[in-house]
Design a protein around this motif. Structure first.
Motif, PDB file in Angstrom:
ATOM      1  N   ASP A   1       0.822  -1.217   0.000  1.00 10.98           N
ATOM      2  CA  ASP A   1       0.000   0.000   0.000  1.00 10.98           C
ATOM      3  C   ASP A   1       0.854   1.264   0.000  1.00 10.98           C
ATOM      4  O   ASP A   1       0.446   2.294  -0.554  1.00 10.98           O
ATOM      5  CB  ASP A   1      -0.950   0.013   1.202  1.00 10.98           C
ATOM      6  CG  ASP A   1      -2.079  -1.006   1.042  1.00 10.98           C
ATOM      7  OD1 ASP A   1      -2.346  -1.416  -0.101  1.00 10.98           O
ATOM      8  OD2 ASP A   1      -2.683  -1.386   2.054  1.00 10.98           O
TER       9      ASP A   1
ATOM     10  N   GLU B   1      -6.778  10.436   0.121  1.00 13.60           N
ATOM     11  CA  GLU B   1      -6.226   9.091  -0.039  1.00 13.60           C
ATOM     12  C   GLU B   1      -4.727   9.083   0.270  1.00 13.60           C
ATOM     13  O   GLU B   1      -3.977   8.250  -0.236  1.00 13.60           O
ATOM     14  CB  GLU B   1      -6.502   8.575  -1.458  1.00 13.60           C
ATOM     15  CG  GLU B   1      -7.990   8.348  -1.705  1.00 13.60           C
ATOM     16  CD  GLU B   1      -8.326   7.933  -3.138  1.00 13.60           C
ATOM     17  OE1 GLU B   1      -7.417   7.775  -3.945  1.00 13.60           O
ATOM     18  OE2 GLU B   1      -9.532   7.772  -3.417  1.00 13.60           O
TER      19      GLU B   1
ATOM     20  N   SER C   1       1.153  -0.400   9.370  1.00 14.43           N
ATOM     21  CA  SER C   1       0.260  -1.148   8.482  1.00 14.43           C
ATOM     22  C   SER C   1      -1.097  -0.464   8.436  1.00 14.43           C
ATOM     23  O   SER C   1      -1.736  -0.379   7.383  1.00 14.43           O
ATOM     24  CB  SER C   1       0.095  -2.592   8.964  1.00 14.43           C
ATOM     25  OG  SER C   1       1.338  -3.246   8.965  1.00 14.43           O
TER      26      SER C   1
ATOM     27  N   ARG D   1      -1.589   2.742   8.885  1.00 17.05           N
ATOM     28  CA  ARG D   1      -1.455   3.979   8.095  1.00 17.05           C
ATOM     29  C   ARG D   1      -1.397   3.674   6.601  1.00 17.05           C
ATOM     30  O   ARG D   1      -1.977   4.379   5.789  1.00 17.05           O
ATOM     31  CB  ARG D   1      -0.196   4.731   8.522  1.00 17.05           C
ATOM     32  CG  ARG D   1      -0.333   5.278   9.931  1.00 17.05           C
ATOM     33  CD  ARG D   1       0.372   6.593  10.102  1.00 17.05           C
ATOM     34  NE  ARG D   1       0.298   7.001  11.492  1.00 17.05           N
ATOM     35  CZ  ARG D   1       1.263   7.645  12.139  1.00 17.05           C
ATOM     36  NH1 ARG D   1       2.383   7.982  11.502  1.00 17.05           N
ATOM     37  NH2 ARG D   1       1.121   7.995  13.395  1.00 17.05           N
ATOM     38  N   ALA D   2      -0.661   2.623   6.265  1.00 18.66           N
ATOM     39  CA  ALA D   2      -0.569   2.260   4.842  1.00 18.66           C
ATOM     40  C   ALA D   2      -1.954   1.944   4.294  1.00 18.66           C
ATOM     41  O   ALA D   2      -2.311   2.356   3.185  1.00 18.66           O
ATOM     42  CB  ALA D   2       0.368   1.067   4.664  1.00 18.66           C
ATOM     43  N   ALA D   3      -2.749   1.266   5.102  1.00 18.36           N
ATOM     44  CA  ALA D   3      -4.087   0.880   4.652  1.00 18.36           C
ATOM     45  C   ALA D   3      -4.956   2.115   4.422  1.00 18.36           C
ATOM     46  O   ALA D   3      -5.858   2.102   3.571  1.00 18.36           O
ATOM     47  CB  ALA D   3      -4.731  -0.054   5.669  1.00 18.36           C
ATOM     48  N   LEU D   4      -4.687   3.175   5.147  1.00 14.22           N
ATOM     49  CA  LEU D   4      -5.441   4.426   4.947  1.00 14.22           C
ATOM     50  C   LEU D   4      -5.304   4.924   3.509  1.00 14.22           C
ATOM     51  O   LEU D   4      -6.201   5.581   2.979  1.00 14.22           O
ATOM     52  CB  LEU D   4      -4.881   5.529   5.862  1.00 14.22           C
ATOM     53  CG  LEU D   4      -5.308   5.563   7.319  1.00 14.22           C
ATOM     54  CD1 LEU D   4      -4.684   6.777   7.993  1.00 14.22           C
ATOM     55  CD2 LEU D   4      -6.832   5.607   7.422  1.00 14.22           C
ATOM     56  N   ASP D   5      -4.152   4.663   2.920  1.00 12.60           N
ATOM     57  CA  ASP D   5      -3.871   5.201   1.587  1.00 12.60           C
ATOM     58  C   ASP D   5      -4.141   4.185   0.491  1.00 12.60           C
ATOM     59  O   ASP D   5      -3.764   4.395  -0.665  1.00 12.60           O
ATOM     60  CB  ASP D   5      -2.407   5.664   1.505  1.00 12.60           C
ATOM     61  CG  ASP D   5      -2.123   6.788   2.487  1.00 12.60           C
ATOM     62  OD1 ASP D   5      -3.067   7.275   3.104  1.00 12.60           O
ATOM     63  OD2 ASP D   5      -0.944   7.159   2.617  1.00 12.60           O
ATOM     64  N   LYS D   6      -4.796   3.120   0.852  1.00 17.64           N
ATOM     65  CA  LYS D   6      -5.132   2.079  -0.107  1.00 17.64           C
ATOM     66  C   LYS D   6      -6.040   2.676  -1.173  1.00 17.64           C
ATOM     67  O   LYS D   6      -6.851   3.539  -0.900  1.00 17.64           O
ATOM     68  CB  LYS D   6      -5.897   0.984   0.628  1.00 17.64           C
ATOM     69  CG  LYS D   6      -5.715  -0.359   0.027  1.00 17.64           C
ATOM     70  CD  LYS D   6      -6.546  -1.377   0.776  1.00 17.64           C
ATOM     71  CE  LYS D   6      -6.543  -2.662   0.008  1.00 17.64           C
ATOM     72  NZ  LYS D   6      -5.181  -3.209  -0.044  1.00 17.64           N
ATOM     73  N   ARG D   7      -5.911   2.187  -2.389  1.00 22.17           N
ATOM     74  CA  ARG D   7      -6.789   2.714  -3.422  1.00 22.17           C
ATOM     75  C   ARG D   7      -6.890   1.720  -4.551  1.00 22.17           C
ATOM     76  O   ARG D   7      -6.209   0.694  -4.546  1.00 22.17           O
ATOM     77  CB  ARG D   7      -6.266   4.043  -3.923  1.00 22.17           C
ATOM     78  CG  ARG D   7      -4.792   4.017  -4.233  1.00 22.17           C
ATOM     79  CD  ARG D   7      -4.447   4.666  -5.519  1.00 22.17           C
ATOM     80  NE  ARG D   7      -3.235   4.046  -6.021  1.00 22.17           N
ATOM     81  CZ  ARG D   7      -3.202   2.974  -6.770  1.00 22.17           C
ATOM     82  NH1 ARG D   7      -4.311   2.373  -7.105  1.00 22.17           N
ATOM     83  NH2 ARG D   7      -2.072   2.468  -7.212  1.00 22.17           N
ATOM     84  N   GLY D   8      -7.743   2.074  -5.501  1.00 28.22           N
ATOM     85  CA  GLY D   8      -8.016   1.153  -6.593  1.00 28.22           C
ATOM     86  C   GLY D   8      -7.123   1.388  -7.793  1.00 28.22           C
ATOM     87  O   GLY D   8      -5.907   1.451  -7.666  1.00 28.22           O
ATOM     88  N   VAL D   9      -7.738   1.545  -8.925  1.00 27.76           N
ATOM     89  CA  VAL D   9      -6.998   1.635 -10.178  1.00 27.76           C
ATOM     90  C   VAL D   9      -6.524   3.072 -10.389  1.00 27.76           C
ATOM     91  O   VAL D   9      -7.291   4.021 -10.238  1.00 27.76           O
ATOM     92  CB  VAL D   9      -7.899   1.207 -11.341  1.00 27.76           C
ATOM     93  CG1 VAL D   9      -7.106   1.191 -12.636  1.00 27.76           C
ATOM     94  CG2 VAL D   9      -8.477  -0.179 -11.060  1.00 27.76           C
TER      95      VAL D   9
END
Ligand SMILES: Cc1ncc(COP(=O)(O)O)c(C=O)c1O
Ligand SMILES: Cc1ncc(COP(=O)(O)O)c(C=O)c1O
Lengths: 491, 452, 491, 452
Positions: free
Chosen positions: A87, A99, B58, B60-68
């Motif tokens: 991520d 985001e 982990s 924090r990283a998930a906060l910035d998760k995104r799609g395409v």
């Protein structure tokens, strides 16, 4: 053999590439006409080639690496692994703010941590290594003088012991450089400083502890003098590991500085980078910090750019610097915490002083025998060339045979035949002792069988390389046409 | 203690050897008045275990998760073969310093030599250095280098295509200004989205040291590089090509521009195996003609031989660099982006030219498909008419914010709002495609827009 | 030095451990009284030690590794990396089904793929390596006979060329083993088979292609004979890579088999595992497959256990076998797809036949010169001991000096001084040619300077090791008290 | 072609050398009738690129994403230092075969020797092998080994604590049954949740080759191992200890059980640095007294010397193994779990005994906290009264399904429903804590239960 010599025409590893239709409607005049000669190997061949190559390196993960001024401490694998979370890796630098809060919070908190350890009030994470931090800092000083209408200051003072980036950075900012000599005890020559200071002085660049491995005791006085002359003080933070939590550049009177996160904050050096060189400054210079800078409001994080900070010295990269290196430094600093940072300085200093004393006792000559070592120290082999016909460089090469990376050689330039030795806090007593034993063994060899040193290394993938040939018969790009080389890699 | 191996016994032995009463004594040369005041470090939190920080980060990283991702604008998401970073992350590459001790650094040195070869070949240039910080700062170094090496042309003006990435322009300016170098912008044609011959007429600057040509340009459009190169060379100026290296697997390479090729080629190496990672570390590449090699900043690795005549590699032409030449160096750069280049070399080896070409073609194909699909929606239209590589500017008849938010809800990062950098293009998006999206993703994008 | 010799009492790396209060209310009688002697090193010391150790290994990633019967093909890094995704790693084996659909779907689809390539109708992924697959398969045959009330069958037939696991597995299932000899052409001796078959025959274990590197042409007849005698056929799938998509065990008449996913499906061998050895069978044996098995209903995936499959031969591990290895095999099989699997067999066979022909031309004696090589083949150095005083083992050691891992030596046992050579499909022509050149060079050395072979290896971290001493003066656990060892690791 | 390096030219050269017209000809010894029928492989999908499979599998992995894990029951989530797998995944460890060529495998061999030492020391036993498949199959091998090595005791009965993990029991049965060995279950005390002296009275089997004692047992409870060991030894039976290796940093190690210690110690090495990963690969460890070493199945690495007297490592006592002894081998095991053991050795090196002890204590502390916190909720109570290590059985007055679903909604995997394996404990959960949860997580768990 290099990867091109292992290539075979038309070899492909297509599972990696998308299946494109190989057609385009673009006019032929715009198109490439001949393929570029790139390697043509299978994935296995590439993996095998580069895995084998990697084994031809010394590294912290494999060897003691007491390279002075470089702070080759352990690069924790945990830090690397977290920064490599998918991520984090997939986030686009221009992704919308909503985001991006995870990474921005990390960077914001890193800024705050760096302010605290440096005793400064402003930080920008933009510079991508120490040298760019220096450039940014000096440019901030320049912007400061110019904002005050003071265009006459066109000189920057730099001690002769300074790292080469310092004068080079000052010149890139348009300054003339004046070198200030060092006294025999390792401190700056204040008379020379007085003589150099004038209304043309834009500022001075200093490292403290200096690259001589000693703490500049006169720093408060130097700051006073420079400030009185209307100049500002730049702190080269390469040696910050020595004083973390003990004394802060801001408290010493410096106006602006950079940090080498790839040294003090343990981000891996990668065989030549990437590093990261954030700049920190006091209130006076804050308006001139490079952009972008992370800010926070009501728990929301966002970026400041030139529209918010019109006096900024500007932008230093397309995005926000070496972000994932900053992330690593943040993680490392959170693991250490405040006590851990102080401990880093303490044990780095302890190891250096121990090593210095043991080498001195073994008969090696210290460049500054009356001084404490900071996190590093210098021995000089200045008598060796005459006595044994052996130079510091020869000793460096011989150390490789003993499984130690060589210390920094021939820097700083003012100490003849010098070895600048920085063990760092993460090395064990056993590693230090082994280094001492190797040095003692080499000393013995110098007396009894200097040839073994002169012909070193003996255990590396290659023997002593011909640097002169490298420069004279410049060969920077492999071309097929070149005469076949002699292969002696087999037994 | 985190990462510090000393036992109590060790500490005692070390202090005894030194002859110091305690560790604090080792800091006795620091004037007391300067010492950190008690509590100064309090704002920094106490340490955390690896377990704790892993969980925190982990999250924090998930906060910035995104799609395409359809954002480009200077950073491009391509597939990176897993082998690239698995090998580049090997401790021997990751934790080595700059290869000053050549004999103990043959791994890094040979790899960098191979990288120089690959990059020079991809650009069709004679030599390449071993990396600069990023594409934008590499461009700044290219400008400095061009001006410096123009012995017969004293001009400190450099022409700069108005289609250059605005952040690149800002960076160049921050870096070259102090040396009295001035960028003269060539306004671009609002219809073509490129520099046309008409644009050159309006410059009002006939003496210039160099011209700076982006290919593809910031709008994704393909410049007429042959024409611009000939124009500059005719004026005795050098040509600096700023290119996307993936595009060079499809478009004409700098070495072939005009009649004699660009003089300097540079850009961001990021598309060649470097993850987006919020903006860095990437790296800047810099290639040039052999004649300019002594003006080239940054590390250079040369092939040579050892005492036995065996091939080996070493840093060379160090007399250009700050650690030898100090204030007279070609640049102040020291630490550069070694590890990123390590990954890139492995990346290019695995893909080969054909692989890169497939990536370029797929990216371009998706660009064509995206244009076709989106412009079929009423209210969406192209802004510039020049052919594009893998980015394109589209105008929407709705506020960009609305579109982007709807896309975000649907797991799509829709593109870069061009208004952020070019106020006059307020309802426009700069949209990027690579091989990473599928036709389905593009249709999904269109469906969201249609439904607005 | 081993990690214990690098240890220092009380050395800690506490950032890895939680901060516990170090107290417990448990009664002292239940508690450990003395600490276990484990390494006491810093994280850096551990990383450095094991990184250095790793460099003392040959591996596919560093060397050509033509180990016959082991299918040392490239282990794609992409496969490994996907299987190491944090979400895959963190899933508990007993997590509720609705939080397990991702992994279960992969496993289900893998079962289906394995059915198709083997020509079987049932698959269980439970066995954790080939040998456990064999055990499971033979136990299924046993269960089958017993379910039919046929308790008299207590013999299992195994060719003399079989891998050692085959007879050992049969014995673990309670069977007596009868060895069947091989004919000079590498096929089974049918007369001996006829003589051995009886109402005591529970079944036969066969590899095809056999470990002799040839395809057993009489397989249809053998199957007929064994079936007529009331026995069943077990297929040892270690050599499946040779025939993927060309001929299927199910079509050849086998009733049950295992696959070595760590061979045919490229999961890394890890210096000795983990592997994975799923069993596949036809309808006859399906009720006896080991549990658990993944099943699907209306798009939902779930596990079948003994309550669903009461005749199952049982459970082979606490959970579902080497799940993450199965996942790797699944990913690999999806990358290859159907065409890729056929290609694997084709190019493995092509490489083996090429290597066989080149070596034959170079004067090496083939064990089965009249036969095609399958994915592997055998050369015999049976004349060398007398002629040159050099054994196959000596040649194996000398190959290491040439940068090639040795082929399998002294297996199969029936060919004297044999080397079983399996290049696999992922090696390039250049790698094969280098191996041939090394063999030719060794052949020359055998004639001119056999000592160099007899004393090989010369380039490895150690020279020829004393195996007899290892067994006689058994030293399996390092104890401090042991006499100091001689250190010769430095130059 | 995926992973296959052959160019068309290569194929032609190879075929020419062989003298075959095409690749198909190389399969001409396979009888035509047996050849795969056209279309047989159709059910298998076409190949995918690494990019495509990465996306597909990332989506599947995300399906199984979850929050805080309170499930144990034989597989335990502990923190694994990142360095463990970063180093274990190095190509030289990952892609080597079993170390048959000792001189070219010193890395793996020395590591395995170090592992044997660590595991033997942790268990307080004299020797350890280099791994078996998993804990359950290791237990089966221990049973076979015990029966085999009882020269003066012909019994093929083995006593087995009723508190053994039911899946372990099933596994042992599948494996030992064929050799006529019978497990006799000792029923456990429903109050204590362990084997008490009363339980032994009811067995009705006085001759047995060995007894099998789990510590802690399946219910998380701590068995009176001294008592059980003395009981078995008095009967001339061997003692097989099945232990959680992390627990052995706190609880009495097998080598100290009773008066002379357990004879065999085995278990799952998973808690020592192996990720949960849906159940494997884990590994089984197996230690024993020196006297039994020739009955020990699996690989053994011995320290020896080379021609020059230098220390080196090699596989030893191979005459026990199938590849030498074939039908007379101690076991059929060949490929075992080398890589998992590699990770474990690195794990133990980084943590050291103190680190393991801290993990054990933290896990135990959380267990105590969890019991206190949850049993304070009306309707939640302990089922057994014996002290526990890091797992405990709690009874709920609500249907377990309701509780688990509510927890799942709240990002918590609440535990293993004991009714799945023990019908009589229908509304009970086997709940595990390790160092991974925080006090906050435990409170969160309690809050969810309270709110039901
Ligand atoms: C004292 C000193 N100053 C400045 C630098 C330059 O830092 P960087 O290499 O990050 O540009 C270095 C590092 O080499 C250094 O040692
Ligand atoms: C022919 C053959 N059969 C069976 C086996 C046993 O497989 P595993 O090592 O996976 O138990 C092997 C592998 O060594 C083999 O080569």
């Amino acid at each position: 053999m290099n990867i091109f010599e292992k290539s075979t025409p038309h070899r492909r590893a297509l599972m990696q590439a998308p299946r494109a239709s190989l057609k385009t409607a673009l006019p032929a005049a715009l198109l490439r006409q001949t393929p570029a000669q790139l390697p043509e190997v299978s994935e296995l061949q590439a993996v095998r080639h580069y895995t084998q190559l990697s084994q031809r390196n010394f590294s912290i993960d494999t060897h003691f690496y007491p390279l002075g001024s470089c702070t080759m401490k352990y690069n924790p694998r945990g830090v690397h692994k977290i920064a490599m979370l998918p991520d984090f890796l997939r986030r686009h630098p221009l992704a919308p703010l909503h985001e991006s809060q995870g990474i921005l919070q990390c960077l914001y908190e890193l800024q705050e941590i760096l302010k605290t350890v440096t005793g400064m009030s402003g930080v920008s994470l933009a510079p991508m290594a120490g040298a760019q931090g220096e450039f940014a800092g000096v440019a901030m000083i320049r912007a400061y003088h110019q904002a005050r209408g003071d265009f006459a200051r066109d000189e920057f003072l730099v001690p002769d012991a300074a790292h080469g980036t310092n004068p080079a950075s000052a010149v890139m900012c348009g300054y003339k450089v004046r070198e200030i000599p060092t006294k025999a005890d390792g401190d700056l020559d204040l008379n020379a400083l007085d003589a150099a200071l004038s209304s043309k002085t834009a500022g001075i660049m200093l490292t403290n502890p200096s690259t001589l491995g000693v703490f500049e005791k006169q720093i408060a006085l130097i700051a006073k003098k420079v400030h009185e002359a209307g100049g500002l003080l730049y702190y080269d933070g390469a040696n910050l590991n020595a004083i973390l939590g003990k004394v802060r550049p801001g408290d010493m009177g410096f106006d602006v500085m950079h940090l080498n996160l790839h040294k003090t904050f343990a981000t891996p050096h990668g065989g030549g980078g990437p590093g990261s060189g954030p700049v920190a400054c006091n209130d006076r210079l804050k308006p001139y910090l490079p952009v972008p800078i992370v800010d926070e409001k009501d728990g929301d994080y966002y970026l400041l750019d030139k529209s918010h900070l019109p006096h900024s010295m500007g932008r230093l990269s397309a995005f926000l610097g070496n972000t994932a290196i900053l992330l690593r430094a943040y993680i490392y600093s959170r693991i250490l915490g405040r006590e851990g940072m102080i401990r880093a300085a303490e044990f780095a200093t302890l190891n250096a002083n121990y090593l210095m004393h043991r080498l001195q006792k073994a008969g090696f000559e210290l460049a500054y025998p009356k001084r404490r070592a900071s996190h590093e120290f210098i021995i000089t082999l200045k008598t060796w060339p005459k006595q044994y016909g052996v130079s510091a460089m020869d000793v460096a090469k011989r150390l490789l045979d003993y499984g130690c990376h060589a210390p920094t050689t021939y820097f700083p330039l003012l100490v003849p035949e010098c070895l600048l030795i920085e063990p760092t806090e993460t090395e064990s007593k056993e590693a230090l002792d082994q280094f001492v034993e190797a040095m003692i063994a080499i000393q013995k060899e110098a007396k009894t069988s200097p040839d073994i040193i002169l012909n070193a290394p003996h255990t590396q993938p290659v023997r002593r390389l011909d640097d002169v040939k490298a420069a004279r018969q410049l060969d920077l790009v492999w071309r097929k046409a070149k005469p076949a080389e002699i292969h002696t890699e087999k037994v | 203690m985190p990462y510090i191996p000393h036992t109590d016994d060790d500490v005692n032995t070390l202090l005894e050897t030194i002859g110091a009463a305690n560790i604090e004594a080792l800091f006795d040369e620091i004037p007391a008045a300067l010492r950190v005041k008690a509590g100064s470090l309090e704002p920094i939190a106490a340490g955390m275990s690896e377990m704790e920080i892993t969980r925190l980060l982990s999250e924090r990283a998930a906060l910035d998760k995104r799609g395409v991702c359809f954002i480009g604008a200077g950073a491009y998401e391509h597939h990176i073969p897993a082998a690239v970073w698995e090998v580049a992350s090997r401790g021997e590459f990751l934790t080595a310093y700059t290869p000053y001790q050549a004999e103990a650094s043959q791994g890094t040195l040979q790899l960098l030599y191979e990288y120089q070869t690959m990059m020079a070949n991809l650009m069709g240039m004679e030599v390449s250095n071993a990396s600069l910080y990023d594409g934008a700062s590499a461009l700044a170094e290219a400008v400095l280098m061009a001006v410096r090496s123009q012995r017969h042309n004293a001009s400190r003006h450099v022409l700069c295509a108005g289609t250059l990435h605005p952040y690149y322009r800002e960076t160049v300016q921050s870096i070259v200004n102090a040396q009295g170098i001035q960028l003269i912008e060539i306004p671009f044609c609002k219809k073509a989205g490129t520099i046309t011959s008409d644009c050159l007429k309006s410059i009002g600057c006939d003496e210039f040291a160099a011209i700076l040509i982006p290919q593809p340009n910031f709008f994704g459009a393909i410049e007429d590089v042959d024409f611009l190169t000939r124009f500059a060379h005719a004026k005795g100026a050098l040509v600096i090509a700023l290119v996307n290296p993936i595009a060079m697997a499809l478009l004409k390479e700098p070495g072939q521009w005009g009649d004699t090729g660009a003089d300097i080629a540079c850009g961001s190496g990021q598309p060649l195996g470097i993850p987006l990672a919020s903006g860095g570390p990437y790296y800047g590449f810099l290639c040039c003609k052999q004649a300019l090699v002594r003006q080239l900043p940054g590390r250079l690795i040369g092939r040579t031989t050892d005492k036995d005549g065996k091939t080996g590699y070493a840093l060379t032409l160090q007399a250009r660099e700050q650690h030898i030449r100090r204030s007279k160096a070609t640049s102040n750069i020291c630490t550069n982006q070694g590890l990123a280049v390590t990954a890139s070399a492995i990346h290019m080896s695995i893909l080969g030219f054909d692989g890169l070409r497939n990536v370029a073609l797929a990216s371009h194909e998706h660009n064509q498909l995206l244009i076709k699909t989106l412009t079929a929606i009423p209210g969406v239209k192209r802004v510039f008419e020049t052919p594009t590589f893998h980015e394109v500017v589209l105008h929407f008849d709705k506020p960009i914010k609305t579109a982007l938010n709807a896309l975000s809800q649907a797991g799509v990062q829709g593109g870069f709002p061009l208004g952020n950098t070019h106020a006059e293009y307020e309802n426009c998006l700069l949209i990027c495609t690579t091989e990473m999206q599928t036709a389905g993703d593009i249709q999904h994008y269109a469906d969201v827009i249609s439904s607005l």
